[in-house]
Design a protein around this motif. Structure first.
Motif, short mmCIF file in Angstrom:
data_model
loop_
_atom_site.label_atom_id
_atom_site.label_comp_id
_atom_site.label_asym_id
_atom_site.label_seq_id
_atom_site.Cartn_x
_atom_site.Cartn_y
_atom_site.Cartn_z
N GLN A 118 -1.04 17.51 -6.47
CA GLN A 118 0.15 17.04 -5.77
C GLN A 118 -0.23 15.84 -4.91
O GLN A 118 -1.17 15.91 -4.11
CB GLN A 118 0.73 18.16 -4.89
CG GLN A 118 1.96 17.73 -4.10
CD GLN A 118 2.33 18.72 -3.03
OE1 GLN A 118 1.60 19.65 -2.74
NE2 GLN A 118 3.47 18.50 -2.40
N ALA A 119 0.48 14.75 -5.08
CA ALA A 119 0.25 13.55 -4.27
C ALA A 119 1.22 13.55 -3.10
O ALA A 119 2.43 13.67 -3.29
CB ALA A 119 0.43 12.30 -5.11
N VAL A 120 0.70 13.46 -1.90
CA VAL A 120 1.54 13.43 -0.70
C VAL A 120 1.32 12.08 -0.01
O VAL A 120 0.18 11.69 0.27
CB VAL A 120 1.18 14.58 0.27
CG1 VAL A 120 2.04 14.51 1.52
CG2 VAL A 120 1.36 15.93 -0.42
N THR A 121 2.41 11.36 0.23
CA THR A 121 2.30 10.02 0.82
C THR A 121 2.45 10.05 2.34
O THR A 121 3.08 10.96 2.89
CB THR A 121 3.38 9.09 0.22
OG1 THR A 121 4.67 9.65 0.46
CG2 THR A 121 3.19 8.94 -1.27
N SER B 41 -6.33 7.73 -0.95
CA SER B 41 -6.37 6.32 -1.35
C SER B 41 -5.22 5.56 -0.70
O SER B 41 -4.21 6.16 -0.32
CB SER B 41 -6.28 6.20 -2.87
OG SER B 41 -6.20 4.84 -3.26
N ALA B 42 -5.38 4.24 -0.62
CA ALA B 42 -4.29 3.39 -0.14
C ALA B 42 -3.34 3.02 -1.27
O ALA B 42 -2.26 2.48 -1.04
CB ALA B 42 -4.86 2.12 0.49
N PHE C 117 0.83 -1.21 0.00
CA PHE C 117 0.00 0.00 0.00
C PHE C 117 0.87 1.26 0.00
O PHE C 117 1.96 1.30 0.55
CB PHE C 117 -0.92 0.01 1.22
CG PHE C 117 -1.90 -1.14 1.23
CD1 PHE C 117 -2.83 -1.27 0.21
CD2 PHE C 117 -1.87 -2.09 2.24
CE1 PHE C 117 -3.73 -2.33 0.22
CE2 PHE C 117 -2.76 -3.15 2.25
CZ PHE C 117 -3.69 -3.27 1.23
N THR C 118 0.30 2.30 -0.63
CA THR C 118 0.95 3.63 -0.64
C THR C 118 -0.10 4.66 -0.23
O THR C 118 -0.72 5.30 -1.09
CB THR C 118 1.50 3.96 -2.05
OG1 THR C 118 2.29 2.88 -2.52
CG2 THR C 118 2.33 5.23 -2.02
N PRO C 119 -0.32 4.80 1.08
CA PRO C 119 -1.34 5.78 1.51
C PRO C 119 -0.98 7.18 0.98
O PRO C 119 0.15 7.65 1.19
CB PRO C 119 -1.26 5.73 3.04
CG PRO C 119 -0.62 4.40 3.33
CD PRO C 119 0.33 4.15 2.22
N ASN C 120 -1.90 7.82 0.30
CA ASN C 120 -1.60 9.16 -0.25
C ASN C 120 -2.85 10.01 -0.33
O ASN C 120 -3.97 9.52 -0.48
CB ASN C 120 -0.94 9.04 -1.63
CG ASN C 120 -1.88 8.50 -2.69
OD1 ASN C 120 -2.39 9.24 -3.51
ND2 ASN C 120 -2.13 7.17 -2.66
N ILE C 121 -2.62 11.32 -0.21
CA ILE C 121 -3.69 12.30 -0.37
C ILE C 121 -3.37 13.13 -1.61
O ILE C 121 -2.23 13.54 -1.81
CB ILE C 121 -3.80 13.24 0.86
CG1 ILE C 121 -4.17 12.45 2.11
CG2 ILE C 121 -4.84 14.33 0.61
CD1 ILE C 121 -4.22 13.30 3.38
N ILE C 122 -4.38 13.38 -2.43
CA ILE C 122 -4.22 14.24 -3.59
C ILE C 122 -4.65 15.66 -3.20
O ILE C 122 -5.78 15.87 -2.75
CB ILE C 122 -5.06 13.74 -4.79
CG1 ILE C 122 -4.69 12.30 -5.15
CG2 ILE C 122 -4.88 14.68 -5.99
CD1 ILE C 122 -3.27 12.12 -5.63
N TYR C 123 -3.73 16.59 -3.35
CA TYR C 123 -4.02 17.99 -3.05
C TYR C 123 -4.16 18.78 -4.34
O TYR C 123 -3.40 18.57 -5.29
CB TYR C 123 -2.88 18.61 -2.22
CG TYR C 123 -2.85 18.15 -0.79
CD1 TYR C 123 -3.49 18.89 0.21
CD2 TYR C 123 -2.19 16.98 -0.43
CE1 TYR C 123 -3.46 18.46 1.53
CE2 TYR C 123 -2.16 16.55 0.89
CZ TYR C 123 -2.79 17.30 1.86
OH TYR C 123 -2.77 16.88 3.16
#
Length: 347
Positions: free
Chosen positions: A39-42, A26-27, A11-17
């Protein structure tokens, strides 16, 4: 491939800003959000991600609710001034014929001796243009009286023109000020960012002053602070007070100043520490000036930049308003190319 990641628990937990606003999480990597505006921040774990995502959403929701009243005040004042400005410009246009009446009066003084009385017009040579001109007359008045009537009209329109010229400038200054406050509301990310904006609206009479004895709020909002890959510090004002402070207190004469051309926006200061800036720093600072301006949604924004020593305050103007000459220009895409120094996200 996605199912493989799930099965292997990769898994790569990330938030899209999007422009500092969390829009999705998403995971697994979300490749549907592409482009430099996203911008994707993990994060290390889903729990940390969820905590950050909902905290950020709550802050944004709360600040938008709190800024509604301020936006309404600013928008109401803007609409009132837009109408006033349009009316003043129309009245100003009506004074454009003032010089015609002055010429009529002067020509009547020159050629009036030809009139016998009772004429409704005089056709003569206009010695200003070397062309023939026809002057309408009141047949009940003498040439001298007609001339005086035209001079009276000219003087009245001249006085109106002078008064309106000053009034339109004042109205335009007020519109520019209110639009700059509106721009500051657009980039406010935290509740404390609204405090200074409210103070400014209070100072300039758009909000009632606090009652005697009421405690003045503590100002905790600070300018955005970025740092380039080669160590140059970049500061961005969040409102007019911060813009004024950055430009006239923090910046030295040799530091560089950036601002979106002809539109409301933040002052961007690059501290040089006496060094020459690499070309990429000008591009990065220009992108910040474009991003923190009313042109943020445009593909490109023209940016003025100049050394701080050439910037002057506008006498009697609201904070953050400056004048300058012999500036340089560049065209920038509104985006964040630098990481904020105080940024808490792990990328």
């Amino acid at each position: 491939l996605m199912m493989d990641d799930v099965k292997s628990r990769s898994f790569t937990p990330n938030i899209i800003y999007y422009q500092n606003e969390p829009v999705e999480f998403s995971a697994l990597p979300l490749t549907c959000f592409e482009g430099e505006t996203y911008q994707a921040v993990t994060y290390d774990s889903i729990s940390t991600l969820l905590e950050e995502y909902y905290a950020s959403r709550n802050i944004l929701t709360r600040i938008r609710q709190k800024s509604v009243d301020l936006r309404k005040i600013v928008q109401t004042a803007l609409e009132r001034n837009y109408k006033k400005y349009d009316l003043q410009m129309k009245q100003l246009k009506d004074t454009e014929k003032r010089d015609k009446y002055k010429v009529y009066g002067e020509l009547l003084n020159t050629y009036g001796y030809e009139l016998e009385g009772g004429e409704k017009k005089l056709t003569c040579l206009n010695y200003y243009t070397n062309e023939e001109i026809t002057i309408p007359l009141d047949d009940q008045l003498s040439a001298r009286e007609n001339s005086q009537k035209f001079f009276d009209k000219y003087n009245k329109l001249k006085r109106t023109y002078e008064a309106l010229s000053e009034q339109t400038l004042e109205t335009k200054r007020e519109i520019d000020h209110l639009e700059s406050v509106s721009a500051a509301l657009d980039i406010a990310l935290k509740e404390e960012d609204l405090v200074q904006i409210k103070e400014e609206l209070m100072e300039y009479g758009y909000i009632k002053h606090r009652r005697t004895g009421d405690k003045k709020p503590k100002i905790t909002s600070r300018p955005f602070h970025y740092i380039t890959s080669d160590g140059f510090h970049v500061y961005v004002g969040k409102n007019n007070y911060q813009n004024d402070e950055l430009t006239f207190k923090l910046a030295n004469g040799g530091d560089w100043w950036f601002h979106a051309k002809g539109i409301p926006g933040s002052h961007v200061i690059v501290k040089t520490e006496g060094k020459e800036l690499p070309d990429h720093v000008f591009e990065e600072a220009g992108a910040l000036a474009a991003y923190y301006s009313k042109g943020r949604e445009n593909e490109k924004v023209e940016i003025d930049y100049i050394q701080r020593k050439h910037i002057r305050k506008v006498a009697g103007a609201a904070p953050g308003f400056v004048i300058y000459h012999t500036n340089y220009s560049l065209v920038a895409e509104p985006k964040l190319l630098l990481e904020e120094v105080s940024e808490k996200k792990n990328s």
